[in-house]
Design a protein around this motif. Sequence first.
Motif, PDB file in Angstrom:
ATOM      1  N   ALA A 128       0.838  -1.206   0.000  1.00  0.00           N
ATOM      2  CA  ALA A 128       0.000   0.000   0.000  1.00  0.00           C
ATOM      3  C   ALA A 128       0.872   1.254   0.000  1.00  0.00           C
ATOM      4  O   ALA A 128       0.586   2.234  -0.698  1.00  0.00           O
ATOM      5  CB  ALA A 128      -0.916  -0.015   1.213  1.00  0.00           C
ATOM      6  N   LEU A 129       1.963   1.209   0.778  1.00  0.00           N
ATOM      7  CA  LEU A 129       2.875   2.361   0.813  1.00  0.00           C
ATOM      8  C   LEU A 129       3.566   2.535  -0.532  1.00  0.00           C
ATOM      9  O   LEU A 129       3.670   3.647  -1.059  1.00  0.00           O
ATOM     10  CB  LEU A 129       3.917   2.169   1.913  1.00  0.00           C
ATOM     11  N   GLU A 130       4.009   1.423  -1.082  1.00  0.00           N
ATOM     12  CA  GLU A 130       4.733   1.467  -2.350  1.00  0.00           C
ATOM     13  C   GLU A 130       3.852   2.006  -3.478  1.00  0.00           C
ATOM     14  O   GLU A 130       4.287   2.784  -4.316  1.00  0.00           O
ATOM     15  CB  GLU A 130       5.150   0.041  -2.700  1.00  0.00           C
ATOM     16  N   LEU A 131       2.580   1.592  -3.486  1.00  0.00           N
ATOM     17  CA  LEU A 131       1.668   1.975  -4.571  1.00  0.00           C
ATOM     18  C   LEU A 131       1.057   3.362  -4.364  1.00  0.00           C
ATOM     19  O   LEU A 131       0.409   3.894  -5.266  1.00  0.00           O
ATOM     20  CB  LEU A 131       0.543   0.937  -4.682  1.00  0.00           C
ATOM     21  N   GLY A 162      -1.657   8.241  -0.055  1.00  0.00           N
ATOM     22  CA  GLY A 162      -1.540   9.544  -0.719  1.00  0.00           C
ATOM     23  C   GLY A 162      -2.741   9.786  -1.634  1.00  0.00           C
ATOM     24  O   GLY A 162      -3.278  10.894  -1.700  1.00  0.00           O
ATOM     25  N   SER A 163      -3.188   8.733  -2.319  1.00  0.00           N
ATOM     26  CA  SER A 163      -4.318   8.884  -3.237  1.00  0.00           C
ATOM     27  C   SER A 163      -5.605   9.239  -2.503  1.00  0.00           C
ATOM     28  O   SER A 163      -6.516   9.818  -3.088  1.00  0.00           O
ATOM     29  CB  SER A 163      -4.572   7.580  -3.994  1.00  0.00           C
ATOM     30  N   LEU A 164      -5.670   8.854  -1.248  1.00  0.00           N
ATOM     31  CA  LEU A 164      -6.891   9.104  -0.482  1.00  0.00           C
ATOM     32  C   LEU A 164      -6.764  10.344   0.410  1.00  0.00           C
ATOM     33  O   LEU A 164      -7.641  10.609   1.232  1.00  0.00           O
ATOM     34  CB  LEU A 164      -7.229   7.869   0.368  1.00  0.00           C
ATOM     35  N   ALA A 165      -5.669  11.099   0.205  1.00  0.00           N
ATOM     36  CA  ALA A 165      -5.430  12.256   1.080  1.00  0.00           C
ATOM     37  C   ALA A 165      -6.553  13.286   0.962  1.00  0.00           C
ATOM     38  O   ALA A 165      -6.921  13.936   1.938  1.00  0.00           O
ATOM     39  CB  ALA A 165      -4.084  12.900   0.734  1.00  0.00           C
ATOM     40  N   GLU A 166      -7.122  13.425  -0.245  1.00  0.00           N
ATOM     41  CA  GLU A 166      -8.119  14.478  -0.449  1.00  0.00           C
ATOM     42  C   GLU A 166      -9.539  14.024  -0.119  1.00  0.00           C
ATOM     43  O   GLU A 166     -10.462  14.833  -0.108  1.00  0.00           O
ATOM     44  CB  GLU A 166      -8.089  14.954  -1.910  1.00  0.00           C
ATOM     45  N   GLY A 167      -9.740  12.722   0.044  1.00  0.00           N
ATOM     46  CA  GLY A 167     -11.088  12.257   0.347  1.00  0.00           C
ATOM     47  C   GLY A 167     -11.272  10.824  -0.124  1.00  0.00           C
ATOM     48  O   GLY A 167     -10.316  10.174  -0.554  1.00  0.00           O
ATOM     49  N   SER A 168     -12.525  10.334  -0.074  1.00  0.00           N
ATOM     50  CA  SER A 168     -12.766   8.916  -0.344  1.00  0.00           C
ATOM     51  C   SER A 168     -12.872   8.641  -1.839  1.00  0.00           C
ATOM     52  O   SER A 168     -13.193   9.535  -2.635  1.00  0.00           O
ATOM     53  CB  SER A 168     -14.031   8.475   0.377  1.00  0.00           C
ATOM     54  N   LEU A 169     -12.588   7.385  -2.221  1.00  0.00           N
ATOM     55  CA  LEU A 169     -12.690   6.937  -3.612  1.00  0.00           C
ATOM     56  C   LEU A 169     -13.320   5.550  -3.630  1.00  0.00           C
ATOM     57  O   LEU A 169     -13.219   4.808  -2.643  1.00  0.00           O
ATOM     58  CB  LEU A 169     -11.295   6.862  -4.255  1.00  0.00           C
ATOM     59  N   THR A 170     -13.917   5.209  -4.758  1.00  0.00           N
ATOM     60  CA  THR A 170     -14.461   3.855  -4.914  1.00  0.00           C
ATOM     61  C   THR A 170     -13.340   2.926  -5.383  1.00  0.00           C
ATOM     62  O   THR A 170     -12.265   3.396  -5.804  1.00  0.00           O
ATOM     63  CB  THR A 170     -15.584   3.831  -5.964  1.00  0.00           C
ATOM     64  N   GLU A 171     -13.642   1.657  -5.369  1.00  0.00           N
ATOM     65  CA  GLU A 171     -12.629   0.676  -5.804  1.00  0.00           C
ATOM     66  C   GLU A 171     -12.224   0.891  -7.264  1.00  0.00           C
ATOM     67  O   GLU A 171     -11.041   0.947  -7.572  1.00  0.00           O
ATOM     68  CB  GLU A 171     -13.166  -0.736  -5.546  1.00  0.00           C
ATOM     69  N   HIS A 199      -2.748  10.359   9.393  1.00  0.00           N
ATOM     70  CA  HIS A 199      -1.766  11.128  10.169  1.00  0.00           C
ATOM     71  C   HIS A 199      -0.332  10.815   9.782  1.00  0.00           C
ATOM     72  O   HIS A 199       0.513  11.683   9.769  1.00  0.00           O
ATOM     73  CB  HIS A 199      -1.912  10.833  11.665  1.00  0.00           C
ATOM     74  N   TYR A 200      -0.062   9.528   9.532  1.00  0.00           N
ATOM     75  CA  TYR A 200       1.350   9.117   9.452  1.00  0.00           C
ATOM     76  C   TYR A 200       1.789   8.552   8.106  1.00  0.00           C
ATOM     77  O   TYR A 200       2.984   8.361   7.888  1.00  0.00           O
ATOM     78  CB  TYR A 200       1.643   8.063  10.530  1.00  0.00           C
ATOM     79  N   LEU A 201       0.850   8.239   7.206  1.00  0.00           N
ATOM     80  CA  LEU A 201       1.270   7.528   5.995  1.00  0.00           C
ATOM     81  C   LEU A 201       0.974   8.286   4.700  1.00  0.00           C
ATOM     82  O   LEU A 201       1.085   7.720   3.617  1.00  0.00           O
ATOM     83  CB  LEU A 201       0.616   6.129   5.960  1.00  0.00           C
ATOM     84  N   VAL A 202       0.635   9.555   4.805  1.00  0.00           N
ATOM     85  CA  VAL A 202       0.414  10.368   3.601  1.00  0.00           C
ATOM     86  C   VAL A 202       1.663  11.198   3.327  1.00  0.00           C
ATOM     87  O   VAL A 202       2.010  12.077   4.112  1.00  0.00           O
ATOM     88  CB  VAL A 202      -0.813  11.296   3.777  1.00  0.00           C
ATOM     89  N   PRO A 203       2.356  10.910   2.214  1.00  0.00           N
ATOM     90  CA  PRO A 203       3.602  11.642   1.950  1.00  0.00           C
ATOM     91  C   PRO A 203       3.344  13.143   1.825  1.00  0.00           C
ATOM     92  O   PRO A 203       2.335  13.555   1.274  1.00  0.00           O
ATOM     93  CB  PRO A 203       4.075  11.069   0.591  1.00  0.00           C
ATOM     94  N   GLY A 204       4.277  13.902   2.375  1.00  0.00           N
ATOM     95  CA  GLY A 204       4.218  15.356   2.219  1.00  0.00           C
ATOM     96  C   GLY A 204       3.150  16.029   3.050  1.00  0.00           C
ATOM     97  O   GLY A 204       2.858  17.210   2.865  1.00  0.00           O
ATOM     98  N   GLN A 205       2.551  15.306   3.956  1.00  0.00           N
ATOM     99  CA  GLN A 205       1.474  15.908   4.764  1.00  0.00           C
ATOM    100  C   GLN A 205       1.669  15.520   6.226  1.00  0.00           C
ATOM    101  O   GLN A 205       1.764  14.332   6.532  1.00  0.00           O
ATOM    102  CB  GLN A 205       0.143  15.367   4.261  1.00  0.00           C
ATOM    103  N   GLY A 206       1.731  16.500   7.098  1.00  0.00           N
ATOM    104  CA  GLY A 206       1.887  16.232   8.533  1.00  0.00           C
ATOM    105  C   GLY A 206       3.157  15.428   8.795  1.00  0.00           C
ATOM    106  O   GLY A 206       4.202  15.670   8.213  1.00  0.00           O
ATOM    107  N   VAL A 207       3.031  14.442   9.659  1.00  0.00           N
ATOM    108  CA  VAL A 207       4.188  13.618  10.022  1.00  0.00           C
ATOM    109  C   VAL A 207       4.176  12.384   9.132  1.00  0.00           C
ATOM    110  O   VAL A 207       3.231  11.605   9.196  1.00  0.00           O
ATOM    111  CB  VAL A 207       4.063  13.154  11.487  1.00  0.00           C
ATOM    112  N   TYR A 208       5.191  12.198   8.327  1.00  0.00           N
ATOM    113  CA  TYR A 208       5.212  11.043   7.432  1.00  0.00           C
ATOM    114  C   TYR A 208       6.167   9.977   7.969  1.00  0.00           C
ATOM    115  O   TYR A 208       7.376  10.219   8.099  1.00  0.00           O
ATOM    116  CB  TYR A 208       5.628  11.469   6.028  1.00  0.00           C
ATOM    117  N   LEU A 209       5.633   8.805   8.305  1.00  0.00           N
ATOM    118  CA  LEU A 209       6.477   7.711   8.813  1.00  0.00           C
ATOM    119  C   LEU A 209       6.517   6.538   7.832  1.00  0.00           C
ATOM    120  O   LEU A 209       6.913   5.438   8.178  1.00  0.00           O
ATOM    121  CB  LEU A 209       5.949   7.219  10.163  1.00  0.00           C
ATOM    122  N   GLY A 210       6.101   6.790   6.593  1.00  0.00           N
ATOM    123  CA  GLY A 210       5.945   5.704   5.625  1.00  0.00           C
ATOM    124  C   GLY A 210       7.245   5.055   5.161  1.00  0.00           C
ATOM    125  O   GLY A 210       7.205   3.978   4.569  1.00  0.00           O
ATOM    126  N   ASP A 211       8.384   5.710   5.414  1.00  0.00           N
ATOM    127  CA  ASP A 211       9.653   5.057   5.024  1.00  0.00           C
ATOM    128  C   ASP A 211      10.108   4.054   6.078  1.00  0.00           C
ATOM    129  O   ASP A 211      10.997   3.248   5.836  1.00  0.00           O
ATOM    130  CB  ASP A 211      10.767   6.108   4.844  1.00  0.00           C
TER     131      ASP A 211
END
Length: 346
Positions: A35-38, A42-51, A93-105
């Motif tokens: 999920a982090l790699e793909l 980040g894709s859901l940072a702005e709001g919800s999406l369908t499958e 909070h933690y897994l969206v790159p470039g936003q808040g605190v990013y711990l995804g690495d």
Amino acid sequence: MESAPEGIVDLPPIGPEPILRLATLVCQTEVMHAALELGVFGSLAEGSLTEPELRERLGLHERFSKDFLDALAGLGLLIRVGDRYRNAPVAGHYLVPGQGVYLGDYPRMVTASFQQAWGQLSRGLRTGKVETQPRGGFVAKSHEDQARFKVYAEVMDHLSTRVARDFAERFDWSGYKDVGDLGGARGHLAAALLEAHPHLSGYCFEPPSAERYLKGHMAELGMAGRVGFVGGDLFTDPIPEADVLVYGQVLHGWEDEERRTLVRRAHEALRPGGMLLVYDRMIDEERRDQQRLLYSLYMRLVSPMGSEYRAVDCERWLREAGFPDVRSEPLLNTHTVVVGLKSREE
Ligand SMILES: C[S@@+](CC[C@H](N)C(=O)[O-])C[C@H]1O[C@@H](n2cnc3c(N)ncnc32)[C@H](O)[C@@H]1O
């Protein structure tokens, strides 16, 4: 009449599920890594999406995508409402790159180092030895790679923030004027304590190679100049005097004799009436807490002489060093803090 063949009718009284669960824990880790790699979060940072929307945006194959997204929801990283997916608060909070605190690495890095360390367990169990840095090298090594150090430090700082908030409230700081964090990494705990109690001053003691990390971090926190840096070796260099000294996850890197030395040196450096705080994932007296035992094994795998230890043993080292008043208390559900008060008469 012939009896039924053994093994078909005579089912064992318990199923093998606990074993199967342990054998497949890696699935959860890999789903998070993917999920982090793909870029799911980040894709859901702005709001919800369908499958279908997510599938298109991330370039997923439809054979996998629905199971993958629902598995992420099952892991607590996404939330599915109707046919829409959004980030769970922890992922937001933690897994969206470039936003808040990013711990995804961190996950990929820690999994790789865990695999390397735990891969040596059988050898360690048989020989007592694993491939690791020599005494002291473990520390120096962690400062060599700046990018790597930063990823680890950001995760460690989260724990330090929570410990500092706890300490700030748990103890009465009005009678203390300064605090030294011995082995305090890039000074985060000291900074957080000083922020909570502005009358305090403080320093962080680390090998000289940590100075640039502390200075950079203090500048980022807007605390430049507030937390002093003392570069040296805790075993051989003078420890500046203070009212409160802290060893946070430092004693677990050493053996009992060295732990005694570290505690003794802290006792000498404390002013009369001062307080020593030692915290680690200390093992419970009965040695039954699985998480802490696993951490202890991990310390044995990654350091030449480290392990977790029992709070009762730590309390004894403090008494031997001369602290007349010693107690241990739970900390954050995961750690234990041993508190030693130095006599006012010394
Ligand atoms: C596991 S880290 C803990 C950092 C921090 N206290 C925390 O809890 O996040 C141990 C720290 O102790 C420092 N340390 C270990 N042995 C040391 C020594 N002999 N002299 C100075 N610092 C030492 C290391 O550099 C490292 O930053």
